[in-house]
Design a protein around this motif. Structure first.
Motif: not given
Ligand SMILES: Nc1ncnc2c1ncn2[C@@H]1O[C@H](COP(=O)(O)OP(=O)(O)OP(=O)(O)O)[C@@H](O)[C@H]1O
Ligand SMILES: [Mg+2]
Lengths: 329, 317
Positions: A101, A106-112, A116-118, A156, A158, A172
């Motif tokens: 993106f 904005l394309a990653f969830d800020p709280v993970y 973890e997201q990968i 994270y 940010h 990812l």
């Protein structure tokens, strides 16, 4: 039938996407046909609102189903995307085709954490233990040349710089070894030097993995770095399509010509001005019957207002839709 | 993290001093003679003077305040004028009763608030959303003592299902988690829970709607997550704020239930405040307000710490 011609990775026929809102219908895409060969990289360019992102997202059917009417045929890697069940579709997303993106923050969830997201994506598509998935994620971060990848796994979104985040996003997207990467202006939000690095990285990964890329941008400069072929969009249609060098040397559609000349050649020299295209983009809820660019085109004739021009080959692999290039020629 | 908690604790000290001053002054400027309730109407002047000295009412205000504060920080809140028992133990007993009630009410509120909130957020602008909104507006705006009385009429006087008032079986002292005791909690807890239900529902609806509109939701779909996978992300994004709101609601219910506790004669801080006000029991009034304020400050602190732990975006420096 010629068995030696390999099947293209993407084949889109007459795609149209209309959004139904309370008061009007927005015709964002109006009959796009596009073919992408395996290992090829195609750039979709055009100004804001021309339907580039909508086209791209349609390839994964990412639009809200309730308010969107999609028509046409989409075939990716031999599978018919339009008729996929929702479980087939979600298994297809992220494994065969991935997306990156414009704004990775904005394309990653800020709280993970990024790791973890990968890992979540890897485990979604390959039945792996957490430990193995972690190793895959680490390898993915290494492959996009992120320094100290072990630590980045715990960071994270940010906590990373913009360029680093986009690298992580690419990691990812590519962790499950997809065959097609959809990139929606992945460099627009980055500094110029970082942009080049990301483009070079994508080019390199594409060669390594034999990846096909559809790259959306409104910056011809970025397209030059990455694309084998360019498709120019206007008013939800592809108005010209050609290999990169051909398009740069011999742009045919008046919109392409205007777009190319709006780009400073080798940077802006002092006192030179960026040429902007006069007029404003068409209202997608009230598109004219004929060519959508006619209102802004200095060559517009009566025919342009009446009917939409057909697709014409001006040379092999170079197609244009403009009444100045009549179909009989 | 440790430094952060320490700083927050230090910050709480001036707040508590301010609260102490305000509740001391409030009681001082309230009209009426505090001794009216302890002295017989025909008391002699000597007895009156004796009592005034005994309670320290003859000293200048700053001295009274310093003395009160000095004792208060040691847990000695004076003696209730009306009952002659230590204010501290009266307040503590009541506070534990209130806390028990507030806790149950908040749990009920959290459960239904989240349920309505998630449904409304996921089905925005459908009839389900509107129904959930009606529930939450009702919860926030219905007068609670009225709802309490309505419940008493229906469930106690008509259906004989639950006791109307009281904090436990007649003659029993203390509390136990058995049906004989718990049945007294049910109606007041339901009555109290409608506020947190409404507020949490509205908060959660907004959080869910906001989260679902974010770009990363498209990102999650694009990497192949289904609705349940996305739900997990929505929950984790909404959790810090939802829990914070829940914590604050617990605080409000602790002190803000005077009417409901009075309707149900629940022996909590609300009822205690009520009787302290009407009996002009100044030490009891001061002590209760101060303990409630203390509780609120501690709760705020806990909520902040919890939120910091749950939300990585909040800097812990
Ligand atoms: N979900 C949606 N509902 C309604 N309209 C939409 C939706 N998504 C996109 N549009 C509209 O479709 C049109 C085309 O948008 P699109 O995002 O494809 O433009 P773009 O070419 O990617 O431009 P940009 O360079 O600004 O990204 C825009 O007018 C946009 O407002
Ligand atoms: Mg776009």
């Amino acid at each position: 039938m010629n068995l030696h011609v390999p099947q293209p990775i993407v084949s889109v026929r007459d795609l149209s996407v209309h959004f139904h809102s309370a008061s009007k219908i927005i015709s964002a895409v109006n009959g796009v046909s596009l073919t992408v060969a395996r290992g090829e990289s195609v750039a979709l360019i055009g100004e804001s609102g021309s339907g580039k992102s909508v086209t791209l997202r349609s390839l994964m059917r990412l639009h809200p189903e309730k308010t969107t009417a999609i028509k046409g045929r989409i075939e990716i890697d031999g599978a018919d995307v339009m008729t996929m069940s929702s479980s087939t579709l979600s298994a297809f997303r992220g494994s065969v085709t991935s997306m990156i993106f414009q704004e990775p923050l904005l394309a990653f969830d800020p709280v993970y954490t990024v790791g973890e997201q990968i890992i979540e994506s890897v485990r979604r598509h390959c039945r792996l233990s957490r430990k193995d998935a972690r190793a895959v994620a680490l390898e993915a971060l290494r492959s996009v040349r992120i320094p100290s990848p072990e630590q980045r796994l715990e960071a994270y979104p940010h906590e990373m710089s913009g360029g680093m985040r986009q690298r992580a996003m690419i990691a990812l997207a590519l962790a499950c070894k997809p065959r097609l990467l959809l990139a929606d202006e992945p460099t627009t939000a980055l500094d110029a030097t970082v942009q080049i690095q990301i483009l070079l990285l994508l080019r390199e990964l594409q060669r390594e993995m034999g990846l096909s890329i559809i790259f959306v941008t409104h910056d011809i400069g970025a397209a030059v770095e990455i694309a084998d072929r360019v498709a120019v969009m206007y008013g939800g249609r592809i108005v010209e399509e050609a290999p990169l060098a051909t398009l740069l040397a011999n742009p045919c559609h008046p919109y392409t010509v205007a777009l190319l000349s709006s780009r400073p050649e080798g940077g802006l020299s002092k006192g030179s001005r960026l040429e902007t295209i006069p007029g404003s983009p068409p209202d997608l809820s009230r598109l004219p019957e004929g060519c959508a660019f006619a209102a802004r085109c200095k060559y517009a004739s009566e025919a342009c207002k009446k009917s939409f021009p057909g697709r014409v080959a001006v040379s092999p692999e170079h197609y244009v839709s403009c009444h100045r290039f009549p179909e009989s020629a | 993290m440790g430094a952060y908690i320490l700083r927050r604790l230090l910050l709480a000290i001036p707040i508590m001093l301010g609260v102490a001053l305000v509740c001391f002054m409030l009681v001082q400027i309230a009209p009426g003679d505090p001794l009216v309730s302890v002295l017989p109407p025909d008391a002699s002047q000597e007895l009156r003077a004796q009592m005034i000295t005994a309670y320290g009412f003859d000293q200048p205000l700053p001295a009274q305040f310093m003395k009160w504060l000095w004792h208060a920080v040691q847990g000695d809140l004076g003696t209730s004028i009306a009952t002659s028992r230590p204010v501290f133990s009266e307040v503590m007993t009541a506070a534990i009763n209130s806390l028990r009630l507030a806790f149950l009410a908040t749990l009920i509120g959290f459960f239904f608030g989240c349920l309505f909130g998630f449904v409304a957020g996921y089905f925005q602008d459908t009839w389900l959303d509107r129904l959930a909104s009606v529930f939450s507006v009702f919860g926030v705006s219905v007068p609670h003592y009225w709802l309490g009385m309505l419940l008493v009429i229906v469930f106690s006087t008509q259906l004989y299902l639950l006791p109307a008032t009281g904090g436990g079986p007649v003659g029993a002292s203390g509390w136990a988690w058995d049906w004989a005791h718990v049945q007294f909690m049910i109606l007041p807890a339901i009555t109290l829970s409608v506020i947190p239900t409404g507020i949490i529902a509205r908060t959660v609806r907004a959080l869910v709607a906001e989260t679902l509109a974010q770009e990363f939701i498209v990102g999650l779909r694009a990497k192949g997550l289904g609705e349940s996978g996305i739900f997990r992300h929505v929950v984790k994004n909404a959790a810090p704020t939802a829990l914070a709101v829940m914590g604050l609601q617990l605080g409000y219910l602790m002190g803000g239930s005077i009417l409901v506790e009075t309707v149900f004669a629940w022996p909590g801080t609300g009822l205690l405040l009520n009787s302290a006000i009407f009996q002009r029991d100044l030490p009891l009034l001061q002590g209760t307000i101060w303990v409630l304020a203390l509780f609120f400050v501690v709760l705020n602190l806990l909520v902040d710490i919890l939120q910091t732990l749950l939300d990585p975006r909040i800097k812990r420096a």
